[in-house]
Motif scaffolding. Sequence first.
Motif, PDB file in Angstrom:
ATOM      1  N   MET A   1      -4.022   5.645   1.253  1.00  0.00           N
ATOM      2  CA  MET A   1      -3.312   4.373   1.464  1.00  0.00           C
ATOM      3  C   MET A   1      -2.075   4.604   2.329  1.00  0.00           C
ATOM      4  O   MET A   1      -1.817   3.872   3.283  1.00  0.00           O
ATOM      5  CB  MET A   1      -2.893   3.770   0.117  1.00  0.00           C
ATOM      6  CG  MET A   1      -4.014   3.113  -0.632  1.00  0.00           C
ATOM      7  SD  MET A   1      -3.421   1.916  -1.860  1.00  0.00           S
ATOM      8  CE  MET A   1      -2.264   2.845  -2.814  1.00  0.00           C
TER       9      MET A   1
ATOM     10  N   MET B   1       0.822  -1.216   0.000  1.00  0.00           N
ATOM     11  CA  MET B   1       0.000   0.000   0.000  1.00  0.00           C
ATOM     12  C   MET B   1       0.851   1.260   0.000  1.00  0.00           C
ATOM     13  O   MET B   1       0.474   2.280  -0.567  1.00  0.00           O
ATOM     14  CB  MET B   1      -0.866   0.038   1.266  1.00  0.00           C
ATOM     15  CG  MET B   1      -2.127  -0.737   1.169  1.00  0.00           C
ATOM     16  SD  MET B   1      -2.987  -0.477   2.723  1.00  0.00           S
ATOM     17  CE  MET B   1      -4.417  -1.469   2.437  1.00  0.00           C
TER      18      MET B   1
ATOM     19  N   ASP C   1      -5.879  -6.207   4.854  1.00  0.00           N
ATOM     20  CA  ASP C   1      -5.613  -4.790   5.062  1.00  0.00           C
ATOM     21  C   ASP C   1      -6.390  -3.895   4.108  1.00  0.00           C
ATOM     22  O   ASP C   1      -6.853  -2.831   4.478  1.00  0.00           O
ATOM     23  CB  ASP C   1      -4.109  -4.520   4.922  1.00  0.00           C
ATOM     24  CG  ASP C   1      -3.338  -5.101   6.096  1.00  0.00           C
ATOM     25  OD1 ASP C   1      -3.781  -4.890   7.232  1.00  0.00           O
ATOM     26  OD2 ASP C   1      -2.318  -5.779   5.873  1.00  0.00           O
ATOM     27  N   PHE C   2      -6.541  -4.331   2.853  1.00  0.00           N
ATOM     28  CA  PHE C   2      -7.297  -3.522   1.897  1.00  0.00           C
ATOM     29  C   PHE C   2      -8.751  -3.412   2.326  1.00  0.00           C
ATOM     30  O   PHE C   2      -9.380  -2.370   2.204  1.00  0.00           O
ATOM     31  CB  PHE C   2      -7.209  -4.118   0.488  1.00  0.00           C
ATOM     32  CG  PHE C   2      -5.974  -3.663  -0.244  1.00  0.00           C
ATOM     33  CD1 PHE C   2      -5.894  -2.376  -0.750  1.00  0.00           C
ATOM     34  CD2 PHE C   2      -4.890  -4.510  -0.415  1.00  0.00           C
ATOM     35  CE1 PHE C   2      -4.768  -1.937  -1.414  1.00  0.00           C
ATOM     36  CE2 PHE C   2      -3.745  -4.083  -1.076  1.00  0.00           C
ATOM     37  CZ  PHE C   2      -3.683  -2.797  -1.575  1.00  0.00           C
TER      38      PHE C   2
END
Lengths: 325, 304
Positions: free
Chosen positions: B100, A38, B186-187
């Motif tokens: 993010m 990320m 996590d996303f």
Amino acid sequence: MKQHLSNPPEASVQKKIPSEKLGRFGKRVIRNKILLLMILPAVIYTIVFAYYPMTGVVMAFKKYNYRDGIWGSPWNGIENFRFFFKSGQAGTVIRNTVLYNVAFILVGTVTQMAVAIFLTEIRSKHFRKISQSMMFLPYFISWVIVGVMAFNIFSDDFGFLNKLLVAMGFKKISFYITPKAWPFILVFFEMWKGVGYGSVMYLAAIMGVDTSIYEAAALDGCNVFQRIFYVTIPSIMPTVIILFLMSVGRIFKGNFDMFYNLVGTNGNLFNYTDVIDTLSFRALISSKDFGMSAAVGLFQSVLCFITVVLANRLVKAYDPDYALF
Amino acid sequence: MKRKSRLKIQKDVIALNIIAYTFTALIAILCLLPFIMVISGSFSSERAVAANGFSLVPQDFSLEAYKTVFKTPSVVIRAYATTTVLTVTGTALGLLLQTMTAFVLARKDFPWRNGFSFFFYFTTLFSGGLVPTYVLYTRTLGLANNYLALLFPLLFSVFNLLIMKSYIMGVPDTLFEAAKIDGAGDFRILFQITLPLIKPALATVGLFIALAYWNDWYNAMLYIREEKMFPLQYFLYKQVNSIEAYKKMIANNQVSGDVISTLSLPTQTLKMALTVVVTGPIILAFPFVQKYFVQGVTIGAVKG
């Protein structure tokens, strides 16, 4: 977690690390691989657009030519710096940059604080809202538009101010060839553009003041002015000092947007309006002197770095909670 | 308080009120006047402005300037389209990138969050400066006359990252842990659990990014030579600084077929009309978005 535990063999192949040597670090990488994924785009972005250009500061020590590029161009020692300092412009632009910033900080802080204090004293909600919106308006427009507005007011033939002066029986002032007028004009527009946005910070600080202090002050027979000077202002002093120190940290940074749109390439005014950023820009775009422009840029970056670190030291000494690093 | 005479108490309150209202009103009016001057200039006839200069109220009423702008609407519309597409794309991508990154840095279970925070923060302390950046865009990446040279510079900012990060840090950790135990990746934690909770921050940061793109002229000045690619603000900059060239363009491009000379076109009022056309949407959107900017300052100040 379960997923992660089943993954290590594959992941270790990807990372080309033998699994027995994976160690603590490798395991942590695998456990956090999604989070690392990320953050990866931003890391790449920062490397390409911020860290890689930092290596370009070597241009300040090179005699740059387009064919050989940054790394192939011959070294030039400190010639670029010498040229900058010998040209006689260095003193002017450094002085202008610092003095303008000092004026911006002082005028800005005082007006923004005053606006915030008065706004909280105003009982009429409508008046407060409408005036705050009006003050916020300039924040939303680009400096290009501010440049147009400045022309409306100060131009020789069409300027509002000159028409006013003539109507009142004074002589016209040719602002665009009168350098001495520009410190006032520029400071005014900086105040003008920032007052609404800047006062919000002080408003927030005033809202945070414990109301029992006001009550105590009233009981002690404070009048409203005493309340402002002995309660409100001292209470928001921490915010004022922090913001002040942070802006002092940027004292060598000129607001290019403003200077370029209001003054542009009007050489008549440069003695009073040229700042480090505009000089560096002209050296690059107009004279294609990459070396000197880079030298000016590096000189400025180093000064900025030192002042920001010093300012942060002071903030830290004053109140560690507000220190940036 | 009761012991004091009512009159005395009221005196200082009245004095303060007079000062407060006068000062605030004065600053507020000062902020508004230049806008009014532009608008009234745009509705004046060229003749009136030439004779009497710009004024606060239109000296007469004329749509001459606007008619001239819209003689060749395609020029303005193209600049509008460029800026709109850039703003929308840049805001969407920038928001995704910022969220993010902030999400990762705000996670207390991410072991390298301090290191990465410093990695990003350091770029605000020291920068390569104008020239290396210019060489990077034009030479290394070869992005001269490329829309990407307008997109990249504003995509990511550490200031916005800090606002976003401090906002996400306000989300209780237990929420992340619970989601993790329930098997969420996590996303999923980011998009389905965190995002709905940080809507105000998304609005604030999104608007900061959008405003930066909308008002950008600087990057166009550095990297774009092709007139057809100019975004709105740089288009305005170019036209008001070379209004004769703009008039020529209008005269040459006009659709109706009848020949017009550039001399018959307005100059000063044309600049004003163009400024109004360019600024309009921002001013109209402004009442609806102001509070998000106020929020941004406050988050930045209190938690940043």
